[in-house]
Design a protein around this motif. Structure first.
Motif: not given
Ligand SMILES: Cc1ncc(COP(=O)(O)O)c(C=O)c1O
Length: 384
Positions: A207-234
């Motif tokens: 369920m987690s995107c960049t903002a969730a990954a930065m803010l809420f570990p309880e959203t991680y479950f077992n896969l985290v989907r990161v887009g904008i943060g990988l590109y170095g953007l907030w």
């Protein structure tokens, strides 16, 4: 080092080390056991699908997330064998190709399930499906009330495997108030519990995107989907602020993309000259102009007319007049020694100056996501 391609009018440089750094940051956040998905849809947010996908996997990403069948097939044609999840809609007539290419699919329509059942029977091959749960974004998805019957519909078809349960936050980037995403998370967790009570365990929950990954570990479950943060953007200023408010140290993201162009002409115009379409700018002094062969076709928004800057020789040059389809004009009166085919940085650093995608987004009334995603895919991407 000079990476200027011989004939391109503009080009995008992708920093391998910045991408690796950002992946490392998210890996540290989520820990070694969870899977990290690099979201590479929309031409990897304008950074270049092929380049970013390969670099992300080398840098430690486990899965790739695309929007369309075509993007998924392109990854396979590049020889990428990693798990690829198509996050967007796959037309019914595209399902056969998707399964043949071992793409995982996000599903939420009974019609898709029915067609997939036929496809896997003919292909003699399983389809790994991720059910999209509607938790409040009201985009793709089945509601919590529909979920159990939808899962059963899938599970009774031989060859259809419910591998994942996914959802997406609607309002986690644009706010410092997280009541709505918490409610979404609750709906998601309740759905997981109800499936478990029905004897159904779904192995991959995400369920987690960049903002969730930065803010809420309880959203991680077992896969985290990161887009904008990988590109170095907030994702937004609010996300940055929320990190501070929640006493989480904001990760030091490194922007991956630099967009450069070569100057097509230098000329001087007298005081009182009108610049560009519509005569929206009139010089107040004798003015040296750099004509830069980049316009809104390339993805440099017309909303930046008379508003943004470019960097030349480490100095800011104001964009004056309208941004046209293929050209923009910068005032270089105060930058000595500018010559034909010198570099102009549209996004990125030059000397001590920096123009960020976020700064351009603010000027154009949009978000950094759109600024980078709109950079025309035909412009060369170079890994540096
Ligand atoms: C379904 C889905 N997951 C993950 C992401 C990644 O979001 P972000 O770029 O904010 O990390 C997106 C982006 O829009 C998305 O649509």
């Amino acid at each position: 080092m000079n990476h200027k391609p011989r004939t391109a009018l503009s080009w995008v440089e992708i920093s391998r080390s910045a991408l690796r750094h950002n992946i490392r940051l998210f890996r540290e956040l989520i820990g070694p056991r969870r899977k990290l998905m690099a979201v590479v849809k929309a031409n990897a947010y304008g950074h270049g699908l092929a380049e970013i996908s390969q670099l992300s996997l080398e840098g430690g990403a486990d899965w790739l997330g695309v929007n369309s069948l075509e993007e998924g097939l392109r990854l396979r044609s590049l020889g990428i064998g990693a798990p690829v999840l198509v996050l967007g809609y796959v037309p019914l007539d595209g399902l056969e190709e998707a399964i043949a290419a071992d793409l995982r699919l996000v599903v939420y329509n009974p019609e898709t399930v029915d067609r997939l059942a036929e496809v896997v029977r003919r292909a003699g091959k399983d389809a790994r499906l991720h059910i999209k749960l509607e938790t409040g974004t009201n985009r793709q998805g089945v509601t919590d009330r529909q979920l159990l019957s939808f899962v059963r519909r899938i599970r009774k078809r031989p060859g259809l495997v419910v591998e994942g349960l996914t959802s997406h936050f609607a309002n986690i980037e644009d706010t410092t108030n997280f009541e709505y995403p918490r409610r979404q998370l609750d709906i998601y967790k309740t759905a997981v519990a109800e499936l478990a009570a029905g004897g159904i365990s779904v192995p991959v929950k995400h369920m987690s995107c960049t903002a969730a990954a930065m803010l809420f570990p309880e959203t991680y479950f077992n896969l985290v989907r990161v887009g904008i943060g990988l590109y170095g953007l907030w994702p937004s200023k609010e996300t940055f602020l929320s990190c501070r408010l929640r006493k989480r140290r904001p990760p030091s993201l490194h922007p991956v993309l630099t967009w450069k162009a070569r100057i097509a002409q230098i000329k001087t115009v007298p005081k009182g000259a009108f610049i560009g379409y519509g005569g929206t700018y009139r010089t107040t002094r004798r003015t040296a102009l750099a004509i830069i062969p980049v316009g809104y076709y390339d993805g440099y928004g017309r909303g930046l007319s008379n508003a943004s800057h470019v960097l030349i020789k480490g100095r800011r040059a104001g964009v004056i007049g309208r941004v046209a389809m293929d050209f923009l004009t910068a005032d270089v009166t105060d930058i000595p020694g500018v010559g034909l085919e010198d570099e102009a940085v549209l996004i990125g650093r030059s000397g001590k100056e920096q123009i960020t995608a976020a700064a351009l987004a603010a000027l154009a009334g949009t978000i950094a996501y759109e600024v980078v995603a709109r950079i025309n895919p035909e412009i060369p991407r170079l890994v540096v």
